[in-house]
Design a protein around this motif. Structure first.
Motif, mmCIF file in Angstrom:
data_model
loop_
_atom_site.group_PDB
_atom_site.id
_atom_site.type_symbol
_atom_site.label_atom_id
_atom_site.label_comp_id
_atom_site.label_asym_id
_atom_site.label_seq_id
_atom_site.Cartn_x
_atom_site.Cartn_y
_atom_site.Cartn_z
ATOM 1 N N GLU A 1 1.101 -1.349 -0.017
ATOM 2 C CA GLU A 1 -0.031 0.063 -0.008
ATOM 3 C C GLU A 1 0.900 1.285 -0.015
ATOM 4 O O GLU A 1 0.665 2.293 -0.548
ATOM 5 N N PHE A 2 2.008 1.243 0.591
ATOM 6 C CA PHE A 2 2.908 2.125 0.829
ATOM 7 C C PHE A 2 3.689 2.619 -0.796
ATOM 8 O O PHE A 2 3.407 3.560 -1.248
ATOM 9 N N ALA A 3 3.718 1.765 -1.395
ATOM 10 C CA ALA A 3 4.364 1.848 -2.913
ATOM 11 C C ALA A 3 3.159 2.299 -3.642
ATOM 12 O O ALA A 3 3.319 3.280 -4.614
ATOM 13 N N ARG A 4 1.823 1.675 -3.372
ATOM 14 C CA ARG A 4 0.797 2.170 -4.232
ATOM 15 C C ARG A 4 0.361 3.385 -4.252
ATOM 16 O O ARG A 4 -0.091 4.210 -5.185
ATOM 17 N N ALA A 5 0.660 3.976 -2.836
ATOM 18 C CA ALA A 5 0.310 5.469 -2.708
ATOM 19 C C ALA A 5 1.319 6.229 -3.272
ATOM 20 O O ALA A 5 1.071 7.356 -3.967
ATOM 21 N N LEU A 6 2.440 5.929 -3.371
ATOM 22 C CA LEU A 6 3.602 6.984 -4.229
ATOM 23 C C LEU A 6 3.417 6.787 -5.676
ATOM 24 O O LEU A 6 3.406 7.939 -6.250
ATOM 25 N N SER A 7 3.111 5.730 -6.153
ATOM 26 C CA SER A 7 2.840 5.667 -7.477
ATOM 27 C C SER A 7 1.556 6.238 -8.103
ATOM 28 O O SER A 7 1.600 6.684 -9.395
ATOM 29 N N ARG A 8 0.642 6.496 -7.240
ATOM 30 C CA ARG A 8 -0.588 7.110 -7.727
ATOM 31 C C ARG A 8 -0.607 8.620 -7.022
ATOM 32 O O ARG A 8 -1.705 9.163 -7.004
ATOM 33 N N ARG A 9 0.584 9.234 -6.747
ATOM 34 C CA ARG A 9 0.456 10.557 -6.198
ATOM 35 C C ARG A 9 0.175 11.351 -7.302
ATOM 36 O O ARG A 9 -0.268 12.737 -6.892
ATOM 37 N N GLY A 10 0.117 11.306 -8.509
ATOM 38 C CA GLY A 10 -0.060 12.247 -9.453
ATOM 39 C C GLY A 10 0.816 13.685 -9.477
ATOM 40 O O GLY A 10 2.030 13.398 -9.662
ATOM 41 N N SER A 11 0.317 14.671 -9.450
ATOM 42 C CA SER A 11 0.978 15.989 -9.416
ATOM 43 C C SER A 11 1.362 16.431 -7.920
ATOM 44 O O SER A 11 2.103 17.683 -7.742
ATOM 45 N N ARG A 12 1.045 15.726 -6.924
ATOM 46 C CA ARG A 12 1.188 15.959 -5.335
ATOM 47 C C ARG A 12 2.597 15.689 -5.267
ATOM 48 O O ARG A 12 3.403 14.721 -5.599
ATOM 49 N N ARG A 13 3.290 16.443 -4.364
ATOM 50 C CA ARG A 13 4.609 16.491 -3.737
ATOM 51 C C ARG A 13 4.508 15.536 -2.528
ATOM 52 O O ARG A 13 3.810 15.793 -1.557
ATOM 53 N N PRO A 14 5.182 14.655 -2.469
ATOM 54 C CA PRO A 14 5.116 13.554 -1.334
ATOM 55 C C PRO A 14 5.794 14.234 -0.036
ATOM 56 O O PRO A 14 6.852 14.282 -0.095
ATOM 57 N N VAL A 15 4.993 13.909 1.095
ATOM 58 C CA VAL A 15 5.552 14.293 2.367
ATOM 59 C C VAL A 15 5.491 12.953 2.990
ATOM 60 O O VAL A 15 4.236 12.519 3.492
#
Length: 314
Positions: free
Chosen positions: A47-61
């Motif tokens: 789920e961690f990897a899936r969240a990052l791969s679906r971030r779109g244009s958002r900057r990850p924090v």
């Protein structure tokens, strides 16, 4: 490209269990300061990897410890999206040595404000020939006991206890053990008393786990390694060494230090700076940041200059 005021806040499950109050404070500061915030609560690596791969244009924090940061960088590296993504980290947990060395504030409020108002700093990265990454220092050999397995997850332990109670039969509403001791009713009471008063067999204590580092370390003797920096031999197998450290710099070069075994007078460490470092010899393990890998007989690390970006205070 990610939009600075649109954030994807990924909260590592370990951080939620370790310090829920710090997580809540950081989330509130981010939500108040960003134009748009999407919060993800992954329960595991997938789920961690899936969240990052679906971030779109958002900057990850990422809210978590050093392990969460390493996992994030490794995932983005494998997805070949690391160069175009500026990361922010809000350290929460007990393993924060890497975060401190990189200059990330360890307070929840300060780190959240740095994620909102800080500047991106491009950092070098060590990438090995198996596509592994190193953010901080790499050390060879691993000292015995330096990398025990991660402690059992408290939630998993609690779940296992509950499952065991259910499998063995729980207490019924009248205080008796339903089902578990019902077979005793069919036996004479004298036998029941004999069975109930017989002392329980002492359980055999678990065997201690012994961790042995291959290729040297305290109590294992010196290591015999060949270390080459940009094709130039720094030390060969005929010269035993106490340890090797490799650290990515800030100018596209890795700082390499080899500590030879002292014979009589103390031997001075050998230093070199290069872009490509190859270590070979008998099977050895190495500690990359907080993770242990190996054993391997040869491994090459290459510096990727400015390969990843981390948001830090101005």
């Amino acid at each position: 490209m990610a939009t600075p005021d649109q954030l994807l806040v990924v909260i590592d499950p370990r951080a939620r269990r370790t310090d829920g109050e710090a997580v809540r404070i950081a989330k509130d500061v981010l939500s108040a300061g960003a134009a748009s915030t999407k919060v993800c609560l992954p329960e595991g690596p997938e789920e961690f990897a899936r969240a990052l791969s679906r971030r779109g244009s958002r900057r990850p924090v990422v809210i978590g410890d050093d392990h969460a940061l390493l996992r994030t960088v490794a995932l983005l590296h494998r997805q070949r999206e690391l160069a175009a993504c500026a990361l922010s980290l809000i350290p929460v947990g007990s393993a924060l040595g890497l975060a401190r060395s990189l200059g990330v504030p360890t307070g929840a409020v300060a780190a959240a404000r740095a994620a909102l108002d800080g500047v991106e700093r491009r950092l070098d990265l060590l990438v090995d020939d198996s596509d592994g990454v190193v953010l901080g220092t790499l050390r060879i050999p691993v000292l015995p006991g330096a990398a025990p397995p991660e402690p059992e997850d408290p939630a998993d332990a609690e779940a296992g206890t509950c499952a065991g109670a259910e499998a063995g039969g729980g207490a019924s509403g009248d205080g008796s053990s339903a089902g578990h001791h019902s077979w005793l009713r069919a036996w004479p009471q004298s036998l029941v008393r004999t069975l109930s008063t017989r002392p329980a067999r002492a359980s055999r204590p678990p065997r201690p786990r012994i961790w042995v580092a291959t290729g040297g370390g305290a109590g294992a003797g010196p290591s015999r390694l060949r270390v080459e920096v940009d094709g130039v031999m720094l030390v060969d197998l005929d010269q035993p060494v106490e340890g090797v450290s490799i650290t990515p710099g800030t100018d596209g070069g890795a700082d390499v230090e080899v500590r030879p075994v002292s014979v009589g007078a103390e031997a001075a460490p050998l230093h070199a700076i290069g872009h490509r470092v190859t270590v070979s010899g008998a099977d050895f393990r190495y500690r990359a940041d907080s993770l242990v890998a190996g054993p391997v007989r040869t491994r090459t690390w290459t510096v990727r200059e400015g390969a990843w970006g981390l948001t830090l205070p101005e």
